[in-house]
Design a protein around this motif. Structure first.
Motif, PDB file in Angstrom:
ATOM      1  N   LYS A 132      25.435  30.530  37.827  1.00 41.75           N
ATOM      2  CA  LYS A 132      26.400  29.591  37.229  1.00 41.75           C
ATOM      3  C   LYS A 132      27.706  30.329  36.947  1.00 41.75           C
ATOM      4  CE  LYS A 132      23.567  26.224  34.795  1.00 41.75           C
ATOM      5  NZ  LYS A 132      23.085  25.844  33.477  1.00 41.75           N
ATOM      6  N   GLU A 133      27.544  31.602  36.551  1.00 41.26           N
ATOM      7  CA  GLU A 133      28.747  32.372  36.217  1.00 41.26           C
ATOM      8  C   GLU A 133      28.616  33.794  36.749  1.00 41.26           C
ATOM      9  OE1 GLU A 133      29.412  32.706  32.043  1.00 41.26           O
ATOM     10  OE2 GLU A 133      31.452  33.468  32.330  1.00 41.26           O
ATOM     11  N   GLN A 134      29.682  34.305  37.330  1.00 42.63           N
ATOM     12  CA  GLN A 134      29.703  35.658  37.862  1.00 42.63           C
ATOM     13  C   GLN A 134      30.775  36.452  37.115  1.00 42.63           C
ATOM     14  OE1 GLN A 134      28.752  36.660  42.448  1.00 42.63           O
ATOM     15  NE2 GLN A 134      30.839  36.113  42.080  1.00 42.63           N
ATOM     16  N   THR A 135      30.414  37.635  36.603  1.00 44.67           N
ATOM     17  CA  THR A 135      31.379  38.370  35.767  1.00 44.67           C
ATOM     18  C   THR A 135      32.099  39.487  36.522  1.00 44.67           C
ATOM     19  OG1 THR A 135      29.560  39.778  35.035  1.00 44.67           O
ATOM     20  CG2 THR A 135      30.146  37.912  33.605  1.00 44.67           C
ATOM     21  N   ALA A 136      31.547  39.928  37.638  1.00 44.55           N
ATOM     22  CA  ALA A 136      32.205  41.001  38.406  1.00 44.55           C
ATOM     23  C   ALA A 136      32.029  40.713  39.901  1.00 44.55           C
ATOM     24  CB  ALA A 136      31.615  42.363  38.039  1.00 44.55           C
ATOM     25  N   GLY A 137      32.522  39.545  40.309  1.00 48.55           N
ATOM     26  CA  GLY A 137      32.396  39.129  41.711  1.00 48.55           C
ATOM     27  C   GLY A 137      33.167  40.076  42.610  1.00 48.55           C
ATOM     28  N   ARG A 138      32.583  40.339  43.769  1.00 52.09           N
ATOM     29  CA  ARG A 138      33.235  41.244  44.716  1.00 52.09           C
ATOM     30  C   ARG A 138      33.673  40.499  45.966  1.00 52.09           C
ATOM     31  NH1 ARG A 138      29.858  44.442  46.936  1.00 52.09           N
ATOM     32  NH2 ARG A 138      27.843  43.816  46.098  1.00 52.09           N
ATOM     33  N   GLY A 139      34.831  40.895  46.500  1.00 52.33           N
ATOM     34  CA  GLY A 139      35.337  40.276  47.719  1.00 52.33           C
ATOM     35  C   GLY A 139      35.326  41.285  48.861  1.00 52.33           C
ATOM     36  N   ARG A 140      35.846  40.895  50.010  1.00 53.38           N
ATOM     37  CA  ARG A 140      35.931  41.801  51.156  1.00 53.38           C
ATOM     38  C   ARG A 140      36.954  42.891  50.885  1.00 53.38           C
ATOM     39  NH1 ARG A 140      38.242  39.643  55.567  1.00 53.38           N
ATOM     40  NH2 ARG A 140      37.446  41.332  56.853  1.00 53.38           N
ATOM     41  N   LEU A 141      36.822  43.973  51.589  1.00 55.17           N
ATOM     42  CA  LEU A 141      37.768  45.085  51.559  1.00 55.17           C
ATOM     43  C   LEU A 141      37.966  45.622  50.135  1.00 55.17           C
ATOM     44  CD1 LEU A 141      40.350  43.400  54.002  1.00 55.17           C
ATOM     45  CD2 LEU A 141      38.544  44.996  54.623  1.00 55.17           C
ATOM     46  N   GLY A 142      36.889  45.620  49.362  1.00 52.96           N
ATOM     47  CA  GLY A 142      36.913  46.196  48.013  1.00 52.96           C
ATOM     48  C   GLY A 142      37.667  45.384  46.976  1.00 52.96           C
ATOM     49  N   ARG A 143      37.984  44.147  47.312  1.00 56.21           N
ATOM     50  CA  ARG A 143      38.750  43.336  46.359  1.00 56.21           C
ATOM     51  C   ARG A 143      37.840  42.701  45.311  1.00 56.21           C
ATOM     52  NH1 ARG A 143      41.344  40.628  51.308  1.00 56.21           N
ATOM     53  NH2 ARG A 143      43.068  42.013  51.765  1.00 56.21           N
ATOM     54  N   GLU A 144      38.460  42.154  44.250  1.00 57.30           N
ATOM     55  CA  GLU A 144      37.692  41.410  43.239  1.00 57.30           C
ATOM     56  C   GLU A 144      37.652  39.950  43.657  1.00 57.30           C
ATOM     57  OE1 GLU A 144      39.730  41.953  39.567  1.00 57.30           O
ATOM     58  OE2 GLU A 144      39.137  44.054  39.413  1.00 57.30           O
ATOM     59  N   TRP A 145      36.628  39.231  43.180  1.00 59.41           N
ATOM     60  CA  TRP A 145      36.552  37.796  43.448  1.00 59.41           C
ATOM     61  C   TRP A 145      36.421  37.085  42.110  1.00 59.41           C
ATOM     62  CZ3 TRP A 145      37.319  34.554  47.423  1.00 59.41           C
ATOM     63  CH2 TRP A 145      36.860  33.237  47.310  1.00 59.41           C
ATOM     64  N   HIS A 146      37.407  36.257  41.787  1.00 59.16           N
ATOM     65  CA  HIS A 146      37.393  35.560  40.490  1.00 59.16           C
ATOM     66  C   HIS A 146      36.791  34.176  40.636  1.00 59.16           C
ATOM     67  CE1 HIS A 146      39.810  38.636  38.606  1.00 59.16           C
ATOM     68  NE2 HIS A 146      40.558  38.647  39.694  1.00 59.16           N
ATOM     69  N   SER A 147      36.002  33.796  39.641  1.00 54.34           N
ATOM     70  CA  SER A 147      35.436  32.439  39.661  1.00 54.34           C
ATOM     71  C   SER A 147      35.240  31.987  38.223  1.00 54.34           C
ATOM     72  CB  SER A 147      34.092  32.444  40.379  1.00 54.34           C
ATOM     73  OG  SER A 147      33.246  33.414  39.816  1.00 54.34           O
ATOM     74  N   LYS A 148      35.150  30.673  38.040  1.00 54.81           N
ATOM     75  CA  LYS A 148      34.967  30.132  36.686  1.00 54.81           C
ATOM     76  C   LYS A 148      33.758  29.236  36.676  1.00 54.81           C
ATOM     77  CE  LYS A 148      39.470  29.841  34.462  1.00 54.81           C
ATOM     78  NZ  LYS A 148      40.572  28.919  34.269  1.00 54.81           N
ATOM     79  N   GLU A 149      32.978  29.339  35.604  1.00 53.87           N
ATOM     80  CA  GLU A 149      31.773  28.518  35.500  1.00 53.87           C
ATOM     81  C   GLU A 149      32.129  27.034  35.671  1.00 53.87           C
ATOM     82  OE1 GLU A 149      29.426  29.223  31.994  1.00 53.87           O
ATOM     83  OE2 GLU A 149      27.987  27.668  32.580  1.00 53.87           O
ATOM     84  N   GLY A 150      31.355  26.357  36.505  1.00 49.93           N
ATOM     85  CA  GLY A 150      31.546  24.913  36.723  1.00 49.93           C
ATOM     86  C   GLY A 150      32.636  24.578  37.725  1.00 49.93           C
ATOM     87  N   GLN A 151      33.467  25.583  38.050  1.00 46.94           N
ATOM     88  CA  GLN A 151      34.583  25.294  38.964  1.00 46.94           C
ATOM     89  C   GLN A 151      34.374  25.903  40.343  1.00 46.94           C
ATOM     90  OE1 GLN A 151      38.381  26.141  37.263  1.00 46.94           O
ATOM     91  NE2 GLN A 151      38.057  24.711  35.595  1.00 46.94           N
ATOM     92  N   SER A 152      33.436  26.855  40.401  1.00 44.31           N
ATOM     93  CA  SER A 152      33.249  27.574  41.669  1.00 44.31           C
ATOM     94  C   SER A 152      31.766  27.673  41.980  1.00 44.31           C
ATOM     95  CB  SER A 152      33.766  29.005  41.557  1.00 44.31           C
ATOM     96  OG  SER A 152      34.879  29.092  40.719  1.00 44.31           O
ATOM     97  N   LEU A 153      31.497  27.869  43.251  1.00 43.13           N
ATOM     98  CA  LEU A 153      30.127  28.130  43.678  1.00 43.13           C
ATOM     99  C   LEU A 153      30.000  29.610  44.006  1.00 43.13           C
ATOM    100  CD1 LEU A 153      27.330  27.634  44.918  1.00 43.13           C
ATOM    101  CD2 LEU A 153      28.456  26.812  46.965  1.00 43.13           C
ATOM    102  N   CYS A 154      29.022  30.271  43.400  1.00 43.00           N
ATOM    103  CA  CYS A 154      28.756  31.683  43.690  1.00 43.00           C
ATOM    104  C   CYS A 154      27.292  31.816  44.084  1.00 43.00           C
ATOM    105  CB  CYS A 154      28.972  32.567  42.465  1.00 43.00           C
ATOM    106  SG  CYS A 154      30.624  32.489  41.799  1.00 43.00           S
ATOM    107  N   MET A 155      27.046  32.263  45.292  1.00 40.26           N
ATOM    108  CA  MET A 155      25.648  32.470  45.681  1.00 40.26           C
ATOM    109  C   MET A 155      25.545  33.509  46.792  1.00 40.26           C
ATOM    110  SD  MET A 155      24.460  29.263  47.958  1.00 40.26           S
ATOM    111  CE  MET A 155      25.338  28.718  49.403  1.00 40.26           C
ATOM    112  N   SER A 156      24.354  34.075  46.919  1.00 43.21           N
ATOM    113  CA  SER A 156      24.085  35.008  48.014  1.00 43.21           C
ATOM    114  C   SER A 156      22.791  34.611  48.702  1.00 43.21           C
ATOM    115  CB  SER A 156      23.964  36.442  47.492  1.00 43.21           C
ATOM    116  OG  SER A 156      25.175  36.834  46.885  1.00 43.21           O
ATOM    117  N   LEU A 157      22.831  34.645  50.017  1.00 41.93           N
ATOM    118  CA  LEU A 157      21.656  34.294  50.819  1.00 41.93           C
ATOM    119  C   LEU A 157      21.106  35.575  51.436  1.00 41.93           C
ATOM    120  CD1 LEU A 157      23.003  31.545  50.494  1.00 41.93           C
ATOM    121  CD2 LEU A 157      22.826  31.208  52.930  1.00 41.93           C
TER     122      LEU A 157
END
Ligand code: BTN
Length: 237
Positions: free
Chosen positions: A36-61
């Motif tokens: 539901k909430e991610q506190t230290a999301g990671r993006g490509r090329l070492g970047r950060e990925w920001h998300s907010k609870e209820g506003q974004s989908l965060c998942m890993s398959l």
């Protein structure tokens, strides 16, 4: 049957998936880590990925095939297909893929995918902007959401299930390989092709997708294959 692990909060679903694989715990073939909430999301090329609870989908398959780089494009195809269905006929035309695996709507980013390989599997981290109507200042010019596209709110868990189904289906169908057929489907959706692209201090025109999933670019009369790093496209964020 999808094995869905739902977490209230986690640093990163990709990091969680990696630890799960490392623990050696037997896993069902179609495992999804959803938070539901991610506190230290990671993006490509070492970047950060920001998300907010209820506003974004965060998942890993966790895709249980020996990891090959081309799987990145295969997964982008799966996510694109799911989003097309979710958006419906009125809005689906706006959806394209920016090589290798960003899903864009018009000229802005709707979804990012972080693929990480382990010995046993590929971890496909998917972040989709769902209900946000504004973004932090540094990304406001380049980000969009399903809500901004369609005017409708989405329920993150419902979208997660629909997207996971398409990604597992396409990776299974192709046994985790970027097949000729997959490249044929990917190419017309790729926003880079036939446009000017910039990469590693060079520029050229993207002309196609190579067998290994790299981007073929014509630069000053020679053909180069770009397989990693940042590629920017004229006219797109
Ligand atoms: C990118 O465009 O740079 C990729 C972004 C990927 C973000 C997702 S959110 C779920 C998963 N967990 C992470 O830490 N990252 C991916």
């Amino acid at each position: 049957m999808i094995n869905l692990i739902c977490l209230e909060q986690v640093d990163s679903t990709n990091t969680y998936a990696k630890a799960l694989l490392k623990s050696g715990e037997p896993l069902c073939p179609y495992t999804v880590i959803y938070a539901k909430e991610q506190t230290a999301g990671r993006g490509r090329l070492g970047r950060e990925w920001h998300s907010k609870e209820g506003q974004s989908l965060c998942m890993s398959l966790i895709v249980p095939y020996h990891h090959k780089p081309g799987i990145t494009l295969l997964c982008a195809l799966g996510v694109h297909k799911a989003l097309e269905k979710i958006c419906g006929e009125t809005h689906r035309e706006k959806l394209r893929i920016k090589w290798p695996n960003d899903i864009i709507a018009g000229s802005k980013k709707l979804c990012g995918i972080l693929v990480e390989g382990t010995e046993k599997a590929s971890i496909i981290g998917i972040g989709i902007n769902l209900n946000s109507i504004d973004f932090p200042q540094d990304i406001a010019h380049k980000a969009t959401s399903l809500k901004l596209m369609t005017g409708k709110d989405s329920e993150p868990l419902e979208i997660a299930k629909a997207v996971a189904e398409e990604v597992f289906s396409i990776t299974d169908m192709n046994q985790g390989n970027l097949t000729e057929d997959a490249i044929k489907k990917y190419s017309p959706l790729c926003a880079n092709i036939s446009r000017e692209v910039h990469f590693g201090g060079k520029k050229g025109i993207a002309v196609g997708i190579a067998e290994d999933g790299s981007l073929a670019v014509m630069t000053d009369g020679s053909l180069e294959k770009v397989s990693f790093g940042e590629v920017t496209v004229s006219g797109i964020y």
